[in-house]
Structure formats: structure tokens, C-alpha cells
Design an enzyme around this catalytic site. Structure first.
Site, PDB file in Angstrom:
ATOM      1  N   GLU A 150     -11.750 -37.875 -42.357  1.00 11.01           N
ATOM      2  CA  GLU A 150     -13.002 -38.192 -41.461  1.00 11.01           C
ATOM      3  C   GLU A 150     -13.475 -37.094 -40.717  1.00 11.01           C
ATOM      4  OE1 GLU A 150     -15.350 -41.848 -39.278  1.00 11.01           O
ATOM      5  OE2 GLU A 150     -13.508 -42.209 -39.820  1.00 11.01           O
TER       6      GLU A 150
ATOM      7  N   GLU B 181      -4.529 -44.939 -38.945  1.00 12.10           N
ATOM      8  CA  GLU B 181      -4.916 -43.650 -38.379  1.00 12.10           C
ATOM      9  C   GLU B 181      -3.798 -43.173 -37.726  1.00 12.10           C
ATOM     10  OE1 GLU B 181      -8.274 -44.048 -35.744  1.00 12.10           O
ATOM     11  OE2 GLU B 181      -9.305 -45.572 -37.348  1.00 12.10           O
TER      12      GLU B 181
ATOM     13  N   ASP C  24      -8.189 -52.565 -43.060  1.00  7.73           N
ATOM     14  CA  ASP C  24      -7.976 -51.569 -41.773  1.00  7.73           C
ATOM     15  C   ASP C  24      -6.973 -52.212 -40.865  1.00  7.73           C
ATOM     16  OD1 ASP C  24      -8.771 -49.043 -41.485  1.00  7.73           O
ATOM     17  OD2 ASP C  24     -10.910 -49.749 -40.982  1.00  7.73           O
TER      18      ASP C  24
END
Length: 262
Positions: free
Chosen positions: A178, A111, A80
Site C-alpha cells: 500500500e 500489517e 483484517d
């Protein structure tokens, strides 16, 4: 070990299994069992008792990624990219290059949808594999005023599909979805040709990911709706600890078999 090519072959077939890991010990337990291990910035909440993921640093993520790579030698590993480390193309390339140079991770995850597509493209053009992440994005928690489920309206579903397509076009090999309504996640998955990996997005994605301490019942501060506990880990540990304390206090431990003799 999975490769980007073999991962992409899971599109529309057997779902991918993905789990987080943050250390060599648990990574070794997951090695060769799951398809992908994600070194998630969720460690900031699960193990550092922080309210969100935002204060996880690049150095922290590199430390934990190196540990996971040491424990899982035969599993595809994704690191990440933490908050603030890919704000522009130059910064993103520098920090993602550190992941490749300092660890054995196979890819990074960032993201964002359309707005982050140029950064994903810059990374993939510089030989860095990228897993995207759209929908509910933990790094946006403060700017969006909390964790909000996405895809409840047709307008939002269209936005999410556009985000997914932009991420795919930019070169991402897969994308995490998500906190999205199941029907919306299904439509997103059908709209793109790269695998989708759901977390709180229903069963119609091309894979599933859970945080290991949630899935195994070690994290007890709260339990998200989408988390199924496959083990009551915290209860098992506490029971074992109580037994250890009792035996020490009554001097029944260590028994002879645990004691060096002359």
C-alpha cells in the site's frame, strides 16, 4: 472459488481482483465476480466516521466478517486483524483462531514486515492462512505521524524488499503493498514469489484492491489519489432520495401498483 493454491498461480499472470466488503448485501453483489473479498478495518473510517482504523475491535471485525461470509458463498474471504490483536504470538493465535472458529473466512491479514514475521510464522504453523501487508500501513498512522508514501529512496526500497521477503519466508500466501511508489512496488513484486496486491502502488503488482465505497463513489469525505471512481454512487442515491421525498410530499407515491386493494 479461489484457493490459496489458485491465488498463488496468479503470480506474474492475470492480476487478482480484490475489493472490500462489510455486509452481506454488498458481499452478495461481489460474490463470484472478484477473486478475493477483504473485510477491511477500513470500515472504521468508511462507515463509523472515525479518523483512522485503530479503534476497530475484534468483535466488530468478527461481526462484519460473519455478515460478508453469509453474503458471499463462493469467494475467497480475508479478515483484517484489527489494531492490538496480534501484538505477540499468543495473542495473535488466539484472535486469529477466533476468526476461523466463528466465521467462514479463509484467511487473515496483518500489517508489518520483518518485525511481524515471527507472528506470521506462528499463525501459519498453526494452520491459519495469512495475507501480509507492507508499505503504508494504516495501523501505524499515529506512530508514524500520518499517512506517508513509501519507496521514494533507494534505502526505503531495500527496506521494503526485505520486509516482503520476511513475510514470504514466514509463510504468507500473498502480500498487500500500500502507498508505495510504482517503481518500488515493481521491484518488490519481482523480488518475491508470492502474489503482491497493490493499493496505491501502481500497475506492476499481481493484483489490485480498493475499498468498495471509494471505488463506487459512496464515500465523499475525501478521495485518495489512487482511487478511481467507477460510479458516482452518492450522487445517484441523493438523486433517488430527492425524487422519493418529492413524490411523498406531493402524494404521488404510493401509486396504485404499490398499494394493496380490496
Amino acid at each position: 472459488m479461489k484457493t490459496i493454491t489458485s491465488i498463488q498461480k496468479h503470480k506474474g499472470t492475470t492480476p487478482l481482483t480484490v475489493i472490500t466488503a462489510y455486509d452481506a448485501l454488498f458481499a452478495s453483489l461481489f460474490d463470484q465476480k472478484v477473486d478475493i473479498i477483504l473485510v477491511g478495518d477500513s470500515l472504521n473510517m468508511s462507515f463509523n466516521a472515525k479518523p483512522d482504523t485503530l479503534s476497530a475491535s475484534m468483535d466488530v471485525m468478527l461481526y462484519h466478517t460473519k455478515a460478508v461470509c453469509a453474503g458471499a458463498k463462493e469467494t475467497f474471504i480475508v479478515c483484517d486483524m484489527p489494531f492490538g490483536t496480534y501484538t505477540d504470538e499468543k495473542t495473535a493465535i488466539y484472535n486469529a483462531s477466533r476468526v476461523y472458529a466463528e466465521t467462514d473466512a479463509h484467511a487473515v491479514k496483518i500489517e508489518g514486515g520483518i518485525a511481524r514475521a515471527p507472528i506470521i510464522k506462528a499463525l501459519t504453523q498453526n494452520s491459519i492462512a495469512v495475507m501480509g501487508h507492507i508499505g503504508l500501513m494504516p495501523q501505524f498512522v499515529r506512530s508514524e505521524g500520518g499517512y506517508k508514501v513509501r519507496g521514494r529512496t533507494e534505502e526505503d526500497i531495500v527496506t521494503l524488499i526485505e520486509d516482503a521477503r520476511a513475510v514470504e519466508k514466514a509463510g504468507a500466501f500473498s502480500v498487500v503493498i500500500e502507498g508505495v511508489v510504482e517503481e518500488a512496488a515493481k521491484r518488490i513484486s519481482e523480488a518475491i514469489s508470492i502474489p503482491t496486491i497493490g493499493i496505491g502502488a501502481g500497475k506492476y503488482t499481481d493484483g489490485q484492491v480498493l475499498v468498495w465505497s471509494d471505488m463506487l463513489g459512496f464515500f465523499q469525505a475525501f478521495q485518495p489519489k489512487f482511487v478511481k471512481r467507477y460510479l458516482e454512487g452518492a450522487t445517484l442515491v441523493q438523486t433517488a432520495l430527492d425524487a422519493y421525498i418529492k413524490e411523498v410530499q406531493e402524494r404521488s407515491f404510493p401509486q396504485t401498483e404499490y398499494t394493496y386493494q380490496k
